[in-house]
Motif scaffolding. Structure first.
Motif, PDB file in Angstrom:
ATOM      1  N   GLN A  76       0.858  -1.536  -0.313  1.00  0.00           N
ATOM      2  CA  GLN A  76       0.400   0.075  -0.044  1.00  0.00           C
ATOM      3  C   GLN A  76       0.359   1.364   0.003  1.00  0.00           C
ATOM      4  N   VAL A  77       2.420   1.261   0.948  1.00  0.00           N
ATOM      5  CA  VAL A  77       3.235   2.165   0.109  1.00  0.00           C
ATOM      6  C   VAL A  77       4.245   1.683  -0.638  1.00  0.00           C
ATOM      7  N   GLN A  92       7.856   2.951  -2.129  1.00  0.00           N
ATOM      8  CA  GLN A  92       9.656   3.453  -1.984  1.00  0.00           C
ATOM      9  C   GLN A  92      10.578   3.501  -2.480  1.00  0.00           C
ATOM     10  N   CYS A 131       8.283   8.383  -1.485  1.00  0.00           N
ATOM     11  CA  CYS A 131       7.012   7.619  -0.875  1.00  0.00           C
ATOM     12  C   CYS A 131       5.989   7.776  -1.130  1.00  0.00           C
ATOM     13  N   TYR A 166       1.513   7.602  -1.538  1.00  0.00           N
ATOM     14  CA  TYR A 166       0.386   6.264  -1.398  1.00  0.00           C
ATOM     15  C   TYR A 166      -0.567   6.887  -1.916  1.00  0.00           C
ATOM     16  N   PHE A 190       1.427   9.093   9.077  1.00  0.00           N
ATOM     17  CA  PHE A 190       2.955   8.890   8.578  1.00  0.00           C
ATOM     18  C   PHE A 190       4.359   8.754   8.847  1.00  0.00           C
ATOM     19  N   CYS A 247       8.939   4.077   5.091  1.00  0.00           N
ATOM     20  CA  CYS A 247       8.243   4.525   5.386  1.00  0.00           C
ATOM     21  C   CYS A 247       6.919   3.776   5.687  1.00  0.00           C
ATOM     22  N   ALA A 255       2.884   3.404   6.612  1.00  0.00           N
ATOM     23  CA  ALA A 255       1.092   4.972   6.800  1.00  0.00           C
ATOM     24  C   ALA A 255       0.414   3.737   7.396  1.00  0.00           C
ATOM     25  N   GLY A 294       6.829   0.585   3.702  1.00  0.00           N
ATOM     26  CA  GLY A 294       7.417   0.406   2.230  1.00  0.00           C
ATOM     27  C   GLY A 294       8.004  -0.244   2.099  1.00  0.00           C
TER      28      GLY A 294
END
Lengths: 110, 114
Positions: free
Chosen positions: A3-4, A6, A23, A25, A33, A90, A92, A101
């Motif tokens: 979902q993220v 990087q 990053c 999203y 974040f 990273c 979220a 990420g």
């Protein structure tokens, strides 16, 4: 499917230079974040975090820039030092889970 | 405070064997998590717990089971290990929800399944 997203996967920077990790999203429900730093053989540790109501947060040599409309955020490491050599993640969250990420390995050459 | 500890640090299993990974935290945290870390894939959530006696599935729960009988402990079980479960496993804990609280990670368990 992560979902993220990087990038880059890795980077090399000279001592004193700037490291930039990006990053992106898709989930607009994300509202927290964080960035985690991981040294070899250790668990990740929280470095710095931001919420979407601010566009930038700075802690020492580390700065998060956040672009809500673009759904992107980035970590800048200013005046990079050999001790900053680590893997940076990273992440979220919008609720009770974090999505991470893939990580960026940063190497700072002396 | 020891923070988050994990047992064992390393383990080698043969395909089909079972094992349990133990995570313990002394910070009185409500939330606990199990992640696996694989090259190029970051940390992926396996299972998590929002309090004693509760468990929930994460992103990659298949092949794993968990239990949270005591607030300070979170166990991850592999009933029949497969080579695809070769990974580094991290436990984490937090005082509150992931969206508001820092997660504290243990040192990891490196598992190899032959």
């Amino acid at each position: 499917q992560q979902q993220v997203k990087q990038s880059p996967q890795s980077l090399i920077v000279q001592k004193g230079g700037i490291s930039i990790i990006n990053c992106a999203y898709e989930n607009t429900a994300f509202d927290y974040f964080p960035w985690y730093q991981q040294f070899p053989g250790k668990g990740p540790a929280l470095l710095i975090a931001i919420r979407p109501d601010v566009s930038e947060k700075k802690e020492g040599r580390f700065t998060i820039s956040f672009n809500k409309s673009a759904k992107q955020f980035s970590l800048h490491i200013m005046d990079s030092q050999p001790g900053d050599s680590a893997t940076y993640f990273c992440a979220a969250s919008g609720n009770d889970k974090l999505s991470f990420g893939a990580g960026t390995t940063v190497t700072v050459r002396a | 405070n020891a923070g988050v500890t994990q047992t064992p640090k390393f383990r080698v299993l043969k395909t089909g064997q079972s094992m349990t990974l133990l995570c313990a935290q002394d910070m009185n945290h409500e939330y606990m998590y199990w992640y696996r870390q694989d090259p190029g894939m970051g940390l992926r959530l396996i299972h998590y717990s929002v309090g004693e006696g509760t468990t929930a599935k994460g992103e990659v729960p298949d092949g794993y089971n968990v239990s949270r009988l005591k607030k300070q402990n979170f166990l991850l079980g592999l009933e029949s290990a497969a080579p695809s479960q070769t990974s580094v496993y991290f436990c984490a804990s937090s005082l509150g929800l992931a969206g508001v609280s820092e997660q504290f990670f243990g040192p990891g368990t490196r598992l190899t399944v032959l």
